[in-house]
Design a protein around this motif. Structure first.
Motif, PDB file in Angstrom:
ATOM      1  N   MET A 190     -21.339  43.944 -29.978  1.00 43.74           N
ATOM      2  CA  MET A 190     -22.182  44.579 -30.998  1.00 43.74           C
ATOM      3  C   MET A 190     -22.396  46.054 -30.680  1.00 43.74           C
ATOM      4  O   MET A 190     -22.530  46.873 -31.583  1.00 43.74           O
ATOM      5  N   ASP A 191     -22.418  46.382 -29.382  1.00 46.10           N
ATOM      6  CA  ASP A 191     -22.482  47.799 -28.994  1.00 46.10           C
ATOM      7  C   ASP A 191     -21.207  48.499 -29.480  1.00 46.10           C
ATOM      8  O   ASP A 191     -21.263  49.574 -30.084  1.00 46.10           O
ATOM      9  N   ALA A 192     -20.064  47.849 -29.240  1.00 47.44           N
ATOM     10  CA  ALA A 192     -18.777  48.445 -29.656  1.00 47.44           C
ATOM     11  C   ALA A 192     -18.732  48.628 -31.174  1.00 47.44           C
ATOM     12  O   ALA A 192     -18.296  49.676 -31.666  1.00 47.44           O
ATOM     13  N   THR A 194     -21.286  48.979 -33.211  1.00 46.78           N
ATOM     14  CA  THR A 194     -22.212  50.070 -33.560  1.00 46.78           C
ATOM     15  C   THR A 194     -21.578  51.420 -33.240  1.00 46.78           C
ATOM     16  O   THR A 194     -21.767  52.405 -33.957  1.00 46.78           O
ATOM     17  N   GLN A 195     -20.795  51.451 -32.162  1.00 46.84           N
ATOM     18  CA  GLN A 195     -20.205  52.722 -31.718  1.00 46.84           C
ATOM     19  C   GLN A 195     -18.961  53.131 -32.499  1.00 46.84           C
ATOM     20  O   GLN A 195     -18.451  54.239 -32.309  1.00 46.84           O
ATOM     21  N   VAL A 196     -18.451  52.251 -33.366  1.00 48.63           N
ATOM     22  CA  VAL A 196     -17.429  52.742 -34.308  1.00 48.63           C
ATOM     23  C   VAL A 196     -18.053  53.015 -35.678  1.00 48.63           C
ATOM     24  O   VAL A 196     -17.478  53.740 -36.482  1.00 48.63           O
ATOM     25  N   VAL A 259     -29.614  54.309 -34.308  1.00 44.71           N
ATOM     26  CA  VAL A 259     -29.619  53.078 -33.493  1.00 44.71           C
ATOM     27  C   VAL A 259     -29.616  53.457 -32.009  1.00 44.71           C
ATOM     28  O   VAL A 259     -30.440  52.972 -31.224  1.00 44.71           O
ATOM     29  N   HIS A 260     -28.708  54.346 -31.642  1.00 47.61           N
ATOM     30  CA  HIS A 260     -28.645  54.764 -30.238  1.00 47.61           C
ATOM     31  C   HIS A 260     -29.777  55.724 -29.874  1.00 47.61           C
ATOM     32  O   HIS A 260     -30.176  55.806 -28.714  1.00 47.61           O
ATOM     33  N   GLY A 261     -30.298  56.432 -30.871  1.00 53.31           N
ATOM     34  CA  GLY A 261     -31.462  57.277 -30.620  1.00 53.31           C
ATOM     35  C   GLY A 261     -32.645  56.450 -30.133  1.00 53.31           C
ATOM     36  O   GLY A 261     -33.371  56.846 -29.223  1.00 53.31           O
ATOM     37  N   PRO A 273     -30.807  43.956 -22.920  1.00 50.08           N
ATOM     38  CA  PRO A 273     -29.452  44.520 -22.831  1.00 50.08           C
ATOM     39  C   PRO A 273     -29.196  45.547 -23.945  1.00 50.08           C
ATOM     40  O   PRO A 273     -29.612  45.335 -25.094  1.00 50.08           O
ATOM     41  N   HIS A 274     -28.522  46.632 -23.586  1.00 45.33           N
ATOM     42  CA  HIS A 274     -28.292  47.734 -24.533  1.00 45.33           C
ATOM     43  C   HIS A 274     -27.635  47.262 -25.840  1.00 45.33           C
ATOM     44  O   HIS A 274     -28.068  47.623 -26.941  1.00 45.33           O
ATOM     45  N   GLY A 275     -26.591  46.447 -25.712  1.00 48.03           N
ATOM     46  CA  GLY A 275     -25.867  45.996 -26.906  1.00 48.03           C
ATOM     47  C   GLY A 275     -26.742  45.160 -27.823  1.00 48.03           C
ATOM     48  O   GLY A 275     -26.591  45.196 -29.055  1.00 48.03           O
ATOM     49  N   ILE A 277     -30.012  45.537 -28.180  1.00 44.16           N
ATOM     50  CA  ILE A 277     -30.895  46.470 -28.906  1.00 44.16           C
ATOM     51  C   ILE A 277     -30.138  47.035 -30.114  1.00 44.16           C
ATOM     52  O   ILE A 277     -30.660  47.097 -31.229  1.00 44.16           O
ATOM     53  N   CYS A 278     -28.881  47.420 -29.883  1.00 41.92           N
ATOM     54  CA  CYS A 278     -28.065  47.976 -30.982  1.00 41.92           C
ATOM     55  C   CYS A 278     -27.920  46.952 -32.103  1.00 41.92           C
ATOM     56  O   CYS A 278     -28.076  47.282 -33.289  1.00 41.92           O
ATOM     57  N   ALA A 279     -27.624  45.712 -31.722  1.00 41.64           N
ATOM     58  CA  ALA A 279     -27.430  44.660 -32.723  1.00 41.64           C
ATOM     59  C   ALA A 279     -28.694  44.478 -33.557  1.00 41.64           C
ATOM     60  O   ALA A 279     -28.632  44.384 -34.792  1.00 41.64           O
TER      61      ALA A 279
HETATM   62 FE   LIG Z   1     -24.044  51.972 -27.026  1.00 41.18          FE
END
Ligand SMILES: [Fe+2]
Length: 382
Positions: A190-192, A194-196, A259-261, A273-275, A277-279
């Motif tokens: 989910m981090d990946a 969000t990062q695309v 999201v990353h902010g 876990p970071h991912g 939070i992004c999800a």
């Molecule tokens: Fe990230």
């Protein structure tokens, strides 16, 4: 059209490529410092190095990438006169490895260079050669120029950054990800994703980074959902690793978004876990962003979100209107909880907004969000 694009000197990608590691290291060094995680899954790789005459010392990052981890690893590397850093692991390991590489030749202490809580001074000396082998598909840290480190004292996760911190060599072998636990696969995935997405809709996107995201976004959801059913499918692991790499290259050159902010401050304040939070934040951030660009009549951005809708799903009838629901449904499918599950309360949200509003990632968001809009995203994600 203008843009700058920064990336590692060499990216080696493919199943089984880990077998080339000895030949990559040997001409460069015979005395390395290895930064690894708590798992012993990859110890066989170190045995191979030893049997090929490569000496090493090992520093183990137990959990989060702490400032103290970098200090201890730098001391170990100096004692052993290491002249190459090999980082094998997930995001925490990679962040520590990059920080060790740059701190070995720069004077002073880490707080001199950390942003926000430190002096934020410029790193003037280069990094010693650094080889990174990621073992998760998500952070993209293997191709970026910053390390995110946690200060327990300040309860914050903050960056140190320099173009010199981009690793020289990155080796991505999807085979190493086959044994990744299911929840880690989902969260890092989910981090990946969000990062695309965030660099694609970033106010700083450019045609170069867009091309990376356009190629990666359609692969991301299928791989994420597929890996939940078939974690040992090497083709799906390859897809996810590729998406992660594209995300890292895109975010390094077009920034991220709200999201990353939020993810930096939340990760500093709470053990999530970071991912994940992004999800949790992705659907509501997209929803609030869409409301903002529609109310402002930003046609170019509306067009970009419509493109995102077409890229993210195999249903080509999807439009900007359907995007939030598509992402809510994806979270449901992947069993993503909400912020309150981790003890975050309404009374915590003001502090999160205050800490997030000036973050580097927030500056990449499609539009500049008001505090009310930021609060709205967090409240809907509780
Ligand atoms: Fe990230």
């Amino acid at each position: 059209m203008t843009f700058n694009f920064q990336a590692p000197s060499e990216i080696i990608f493919g199943s089984g490529k880990i077998d080339e590691l000895v030949n990559i290291i040997k001409p460069k060094s015979e005395n390395i410092i290895i930064i690894k995680g708590a798992s012993n899954r990859f110890d066989y790789i170190f045995e191979t190095l030893k049997s090929n005459g490569i000496d090493y010392s090992i520093y183990c990052v137990k959990n989060e990438p702490l400032i103290e981890d970098v200090d201890r690893a730098v001391t170990l590397a100096k004692t052993n006169l290491s002249n190459l850093v090999l980082g094998i692991g997930g995001g925490s390991v990679i962040d520590v490895a990059k920080a060790v590489g740059i701190m070995l030749l720069n004077p002073g202490e880490i707080l001199d260079y950390l942003e926000v809580i430190g002096k934020g001074e410029k790193l003037t000396e280069p990094s010693i050669p650094t080889i990174i082998v990621p073992t998760t598909s998500g952070t993209g840290a293997e191709v970026t120029k910053n390390s995110v480190l946690k200060s327990i004292q300040h309860k914050r996760k903050v960056s140190m950054r320099s173009p010199e911190m981009i690793p020289k060599t990155v080796l991505i072998d999807p085979k190493l990800m086959l044994t990744l636990p299911s929840t880690t696969t989902t969260y890092t995935g989910m981090d990946a994703l969000t990062q695309v997405i965030e660099p694609f809709i970033s106010s700083l996107s450019n045609p170069f980074t867009d091309s990376l995201c356009r190629d990666a976004i359609p692969r991301a959801v299928d791989a994420l959902v597929g890996l939940k059913e078939k974690p040992s499918d090497i083709k799906l692991r390859e897809e996810m690793a590729y998406v992660s790499l594209m995300g890292g290259l895109a975010l390094a050159n077009a920034k991220l978004g709200a999201v990353h902010g939020f993810a930096g401050p939340i990760g500093g304040m709470f053990e999530i876990p970071h991912g994940l939070i992004c999800a949790i934040l992705l659907p509501n951030t997209i929803k609030v962003n869409i409301e903002a660009i529609e109310s402002l009549g930003l046609e170019e951005d509306i067009n970009k979100y419509n493109q995102l809708a077409k890229l993210i799903s195999s249903d080509k009838n999807l439009t900007i209107r359907d995007l939030p629901k598509f992402l809510y449904d994806l979270n449901k499918k992947l069993e993503i909880p909400t912020l309150s599950h981790f003890g975050i309360k309404k009374s915590d949200l003001k502090e999160i907004v205050d800490l997030s509003k000036n973050s580097s990632s927030m500056k990449g968001n499609t539009v500049s969000l008001t505090e009310t809009q930021m609060m709205n995203i967090l409240e809907s994600s509780l």
